[in-house]
Design an enzyme around this catalytic site. Sequence first.
Site, PDB file in Angstrom:
ATOM      1  N   GLY A 157      42.541  29.637  34.439  1.00 11.66           N
ATOM      2  CA  GLY A 157      41.971  31.099  34.093  1.00 11.66           C
ATOM      3  C   GLY A 157      40.410  31.364  34.289  1.00 11.66           C
ATOM      4  CB  THR A 172      39.354  33.865  38.850  1.00 10.36           C
ATOM      5  OG1 THR A 172      40.618  33.877  38.460  1.00 10.36           O
ATOM      6  CG2 THR A 172      38.863  33.017  39.564  1.00 10.36           C
ATOM      7  CD  GLN A 178      37.122  40.193  28.660  1.00  6.07           C
ATOM      8  OE1 GLN A 178      36.696  41.188  28.573  1.00  6.07           O
ATOM      9  NE2 GLN A 178      37.893  39.655  27.716  1.00  6.07           N
ATOM     10  CG  ASP A 179      38.641  35.635  27.133  1.00 10.05           C
ATOM     11  OD1 ASP A 179      37.991  36.913  27.275  1.00 10.05           O
ATOM     12  OD2 ASP A 179      39.529  35.323  26.458  1.00 10.05           O
ATOM     13  CG  ASP A 196      50.233  29.271  39.984  1.00  7.52           C
ATOM     14  OD1 ASP A 196      50.135  30.176  40.365  1.00  7.52           O
ATOM     15  OD2 ASP A 196      50.991  29.210  38.938  1.00  7.52           O
ATOM     16  CB  SER A 253      46.374  38.535  30.076  1.00  9.35           C
ATOM     17  OG  SER A 253      45.794  39.465  31.014  1.00  9.35           O
ATOM     18  CD  GLU A 260      49.947  42.496  21.698  1.00  2.90           C
ATOM     19  OE1 GLU A 260      51.067  42.533  21.953  1.00  2.90           O
ATOM     20  OE2 GLU A 260      49.428  43.321  21.466  1.00  2.90           O
ATOM     21  CE1 TYR A 268      49.806  37.827  27.228  1.00  4.61           C
ATOM     22  CE2 TYR A 268      49.875  38.756  25.095  1.00  4.61           C
ATOM     23  CZ  TYR A 268      49.143  38.254  25.933  1.00  4.61           C
ATOM     24  OH  TYR A 268      47.860  37.551  25.628  1.00  4.61           O
TER      25      TYR A 268
HETATM   26  P1  NAP Z   1      42.481  37.770  32.385  1.00  3.28           P
HETATM   27  O1  NAP Z   1      41.228  38.448  32.525  1.00  3.28           O
HETATM   28  O2  NAP Z   1      43.790  38.576  32.475  1.00  3.28           O
HETATM   29  O3  NAP Z   1      42.389  36.433  32.912  1.00  3.28           O
HETATM   30  C1  NAP Z   1      43.493  35.626  33.076  1.00  3.28           C
HETATM   31  C2  NAP Z   1      43.323  34.440  34.100  1.00  3.28           C
HETATM   32  O4  NAP Z   1      44.602  33.815  34.057  1.00  3.28           O
HETATM   33  C3  NAP Z   1      42.711  34.854  35.178  1.00  3.28           C
HETATM   34  O5  NAP Z   1      41.750  33.997  35.908  1.00  3.28           O
HETATM   35  C4  NAP Z   1      44.124  34.703  36.175  1.00  3.28           C
HETATM   36  O6  NAP Z   1      43.651  34.679  37.506  1.00  3.28           O
HETATM   37  C5  NAP Z   1      44.662  33.714  35.774  1.00  3.28           C
HETATM   38  N1  NAP Z   1      46.013  33.373  35.907  1.00  3.28           N
HETATM   39  C6  NAP Z   1      47.167  34.379  35.694  1.00  3.28           C
HETATM   40  N2  NAP Z   1      48.233  33.568  36.360  1.00  3.28           N
HETATM   41  C7  NAP Z   1      47.956  32.365  36.506  1.00  3.28           C
HETATM   42  C8  NAP Z   1      48.717  31.306  37.177  1.00  3.28           C
HETATM   43  N3  NAP Z   1      49.925  31.591  37.166  1.00  3.28           N
HETATM   44  N4  NAP Z   1      47.964  29.948  37.432  1.00  3.28           N
HETATM   45  C9  NAP Z   1      46.728  29.978  37.018  1.00  3.28           C
HETATM   46  N5  NAP Z   1      45.959  30.807  36.666  1.00  3.28           N
HETATM   47  C10 NAP Z   1      46.457  32.015  36.382  1.00  3.28           C
HETATM   48  O7  NAP Z   1      42.540  37.621  30.621  1.00  3.28           O
HETATM   49  P2  NAP Z   1      41.284  37.295  29.495  1.00  3.28           P
HETATM   50  O8  NAP Z   1      41.201  38.606  28.919  1.00  3.28           O
HETATM   51  O9  NAP Z   1      40.326  36.614  30.243  1.00  3.28           O
HETATM   52  O10 NAP Z   1      42.168  36.502  28.398  1.00  3.28           O
HETATM   53  C11 NAP Z   1      42.122  34.898  28.675  1.00  3.28           C
HETATM   54  C12 NAP Z   1      43.457  34.415  27.727  1.00  3.28           C
HETATM   55  O11 NAP Z   1      43.343  34.910  26.715  1.00  3.28           O
HETATM   56  C13 NAP Z   1      44.883  34.953  28.430  1.00  3.28           C
HETATM   57  O12 NAP Z   1      45.634  34.039  28.125  1.00  3.28           O
HETATM   58  C14 NAP Z   1      45.107  36.194  27.522  1.00  3.28           C
HETATM   59  O13 NAP Z   1      46.603  36.215  27.351  1.00  3.28           O
HETATM   60  C15 NAP Z   1      44.704  35.440  26.118  1.00  3.28           C
HETATM   61  N6  NAP Z   1      44.149  36.714  25.170  1.00  3.28           N
HETATM   62  C16 NAP Z   1      43.442  37.424  25.533  1.00  3.28           C
HETATM   63  C17 NAP Z   1      42.932  38.545  24.579  1.00  3.28           C
HETATM   64  C18 NAP Z   1      42.128  39.734  24.872  1.00  3.28           C
HETATM   65  O14 NAP Z   1      41.989  40.684  24.401  1.00  3.28           O
HETATM   66  N7  NAP Z   1      41.159  39.489  26.064  1.00  3.28           N
HETATM   67  C19 NAP Z   1      43.242  38.513  23.241  1.00  3.28           C
HETATM   68  C20 NAP Z   1      44.085  37.199  22.900  1.00  3.28           C
HETATM   69  C21 NAP Z   1      44.426  36.400  23.929  1.00  3.28           C
HETATM   70  P3  NAP Z   1      43.501  35.668  38.609  1.00  3.28           P
HETATM   71  O15 NAP Z   1      42.060  36.049  38.647  1.00  3.28           O
HETATM   72  O16 NAP Z   1      43.724  35.275  40.014  1.00  3.28           O
HETATM   73  O17 NAP Z   1      44.519  37.097  38.243  1.00  3.28           O
HETATM   74  O1  F7E Z   2      46.240  48.266  24.785  1.00  2.62           O
HETATM   75  C1  F7E Z   2      47.183  51.496  23.834  1.00  2.62           C
HETATM   76  C2  F7E Z   2      48.185  50.555  24.057  1.00  2.62           C
HETATM   77  O2  F7E Z   2      46.325  47.376  27.016  1.00  2.62           O
HETATM   78  C3  F7E Z   2      45.501  48.301  23.559  1.00  2.62           C
HETATM   79  C4  F7E Z   2      45.669  41.916  25.995  1.00  2.62           C
HETATM   80  O3  F7E Z   2      44.190  41.249  26.129  1.00  2.62           O
HETATM   81  O4  F7E Z   2      45.097  42.175  23.634  1.00  2.62           O
HETATM   82  C5  F7E Z   2      45.617  42.814  24.730  1.00  2.62           C
HETATM   83  O5  F7E Z   2      46.572  43.550  24.730  1.00  2.62           O
HETATM   84  C6  F7E Z   2      46.201  49.711  22.792  1.00  2.62           C
HETATM   85  C7  F7E Z   2      48.034  49.707  22.589  1.00  2.62           C
HETATM   86  O6  F7E Z   2      45.765  45.705  25.060  1.00  2.62           O
HETATM   87  C8  F7E Z   2      46.649  53.085  26.945  1.00  2.62           C
HETATM   88  O7  F7E Z   2      49.692  51.170  23.865  1.00  2.62           O
HETATM   89  C9  F7E Z   2      46.950  53.638  24.843  1.00  2.62           C
HETATM   90  O8  F7E Z   2      48.335  50.154  21.638  1.00  2.62           O
HETATM   91  O9  F7E Z   2      44.218  47.395  26.102  1.00  2.62           O
HETATM   92  P1  F7E Z   2      45.605  46.997  25.802  1.00  2.62           P
HETATM   93  P2  F7E Z   2      46.829  45.082  24.132  1.00  2.62           P
HETATM   94  O10 F7E Z   2      48.109  45.591  24.471  1.00  2.62           O
HETATM   95  O11 F7E Z   2      46.296  45.127  22.764  1.00  2.62           O
HETATM   96  C10 F7E Z   2      45.902  41.396  23.134  1.00  2.62           C
HETATM   97  C11 F7E Z   2      45.545  40.550  22.021  1.00  2.62           C
HETATM   98  C12 F7E Z   2      46.359  40.299  24.016  1.00  2.62           C
HETATM   99  O12 F7E Z   2      46.668  39.124  24.032  1.00  2.62           O
HETATM  100  C13 F7E Z   2      46.594  40.817  25.503  1.00  2.62           C
HETATM  101  O13 F7E Z   2      46.523  39.902  26.482  1.00  2.62           O
HETATM  102  O14 F7E Z   2      46.040  50.739  23.652  1.00  2.62           O
HETATM  103  N1  F7E Z   2      47.078  52.123  25.131  1.00  2.62           N
HETATM  104  N2  F7E Z   2      46.824  54.230  25.995  1.00  2.62           N
HETATM  105  C14 F7E Z   2      46.730  52.031  26.250  1.00  2.62           C
HETATM  106  N3  F7E Z   2      46.746  50.763  26.700  1.00  2.62           N
HETATM  107  C15 F7E Z   2      46.574  50.772  27.957  1.00  2.62           C
HETATM  108  N4  F7E Z   2      46.367  49.556  28.763  1.00  2.62           N
HETATM  109  N5  F7E Z   2      46.424  51.691  28.940  1.00  2.62           N
HETATM  110  C16 F7E Z   2      46.584  53.047  28.342  1.00  2.62           C
HETATM  111  O15 F7E Z   2      46.533  54.239  29.115  1.00  2.62           O
END
Ligand code: NAP
Ligand code: F7E
Length: 355
Positions: free
Chosen positions: A13, A15, A17-18, A62, A88, A133, A159
């Site tokens: 992962g 590529t 954000q994290d 992958d 994600s 989540e 998810y």
């Molecule tokens: P992100 O920006 O969506 O990055 C996901 C990464 O996974 C990208 O590099 C993507 O590649 C790669 N990926 C997707 N499918 C894959 C596969 N089949 N094989 C290999 N790589 C694959 O997510 P993020 O925000 O950085 O989050 C990082 C991790 O933390 C994720 O697992 C997410 O679920 C988890 N998380 C995120 C949050 C948050 O708020 N950001 C909170 C809690 C947990 P591409 O660039 O090619 O798409």
């Molecule tokens: O939604 C509401 C939506 O898609 C946040 C992922 O990183 O964090 C993320 O998941 C809130 C929700 O993030 C829109 O219904 C309103 O209540 O930015 P989100 P998420 O669903 O919280 C968790 C911790 C992860 O693990 C996930 O990978 O915002 N909302 N209006 C909207 N959300 C989106 N996307 N778009 C709207 O227009």
Amino acid sequence: MSSIDKKVALIFGITGQDGSYLSEYLLSLHNYKIIGIMRRSSSFNTGKIDHIRNKIELVYGDISDTACVFELISKYQPDEIYNLAAQSHVAISFQLEKYTMDVDALGPLNILQAIRLLGLKDKCKVYQASTSELYGNTLNTHHLTSLDEHSPMNPVSPYAIAKLYAYHMVRHYRDAFGIFAVNGILQNHESSRRGDNFVTKKIVLWAKYKWFSTFQNKDIKNNTTLRGDREPLHIGKLDSSRDWSHAKDMVKGMWLILQSSTPEDYVLGSGVRTTVRTFIEKVIKAFGFTVEWKGSGLDEKGYIQNEVAIIVDSRYYRPNELSDLVGNPEKAKTKLGWKPEYTIDTLIEEMIENS
Ligand code: NAP
Ligand code: F7E
């Protein structure tokens, strides 16, 4: 430090954000060789790591491909694996149920099995990107004030259900096989590198490129007008609340979790909840304007200078909504010394400046 003494970190992962911030952080520590796993894509997907490409090794892979994961782990014999790879997007997981399960649940299993079957249990630590989540609407149903490592988990999306499987397999591999495998249970974290269809980034991009026009980035508040070709923001649930941090703070926490002397799960978050509505108000305020809300439910609209700027749109509602999340990061603060630097306001500033 010579490359022989360096620890090998394998990042699935990279590529995303994290992955991009974690790579920068590990590079700043000067004792890591970073191997990043990237997916094959029909268009370039390395935009977030192009600036550090010459300092890391990138290989195609992958996480859902079992043989590929085994081969990579066998070849690089990593000291640390960070599994950040995932489908994600919560809302999209309702449309991609099996795919989300293949990547988010069985992907981590591939990593755990590889460590066990390749005999790397005493060499390789693994960090799993778990998520707040997992808790679903536990805050409301159990009348809790915040979510910690012991709060009940009741996932409400494909998810989160997939991530819950991975969470338990990590715990199981730790208990059954003695592998240093840990879950970072992270609350939402954002940045200018956030995917464009997550709510915070969507709001910032709309304000910066669809509604306001700023002459000079440095002093946005005093140099902003309304665009001539402005378009309103279409948004879903305004009163959902999340605990939003900056991704830079979170990746430091991921690293600290892996450096701990004992493998344990940790909640990371700011401990502050903000609604989508408040996030919109803060962004608009940063541009020097205010919003006035009128109506309710699907008829609610946000007005800027008496003009409709925000429209509630049911397309962004989810089949099952998680309405409220706020984490309690006390354990990470006390045991790891983790301390976030950003606040919600400085997060918004960074997102506006760099998006
Ligand atoms: P992100 O920006 O969506 O990055 C996901 C990464 O996974 C990208 O590099 C993507 O590649 C790669 N990926 C997707 N499918 C894959 C596969 N089949 N094989 C290999 N790589 C694959 O997510 P993020 O925000 O950085 O989050 C990082 C991790 O933390 C994720 O697992 C997410 O679920 C988890 N998380 C995120 C949050 C948050 O708020 N950001 C909170 C809690 C947990 P591409 O660039 O090619 O798409
Ligand atoms: O939604 C509401 C939506 O898609 C946040 C992922 O990183 O964090 C993320 O998941 C809130 C929700 O993030 C829109 O219904 C309103 O209540 O930015 P989100 P998420 O669903 O919280 C968790 C911790 C992860 O693990 C996930 O990978 O915002 N909302 N209006 C909207 N959300 C989106 N996307 N778009 C709207 O227009």
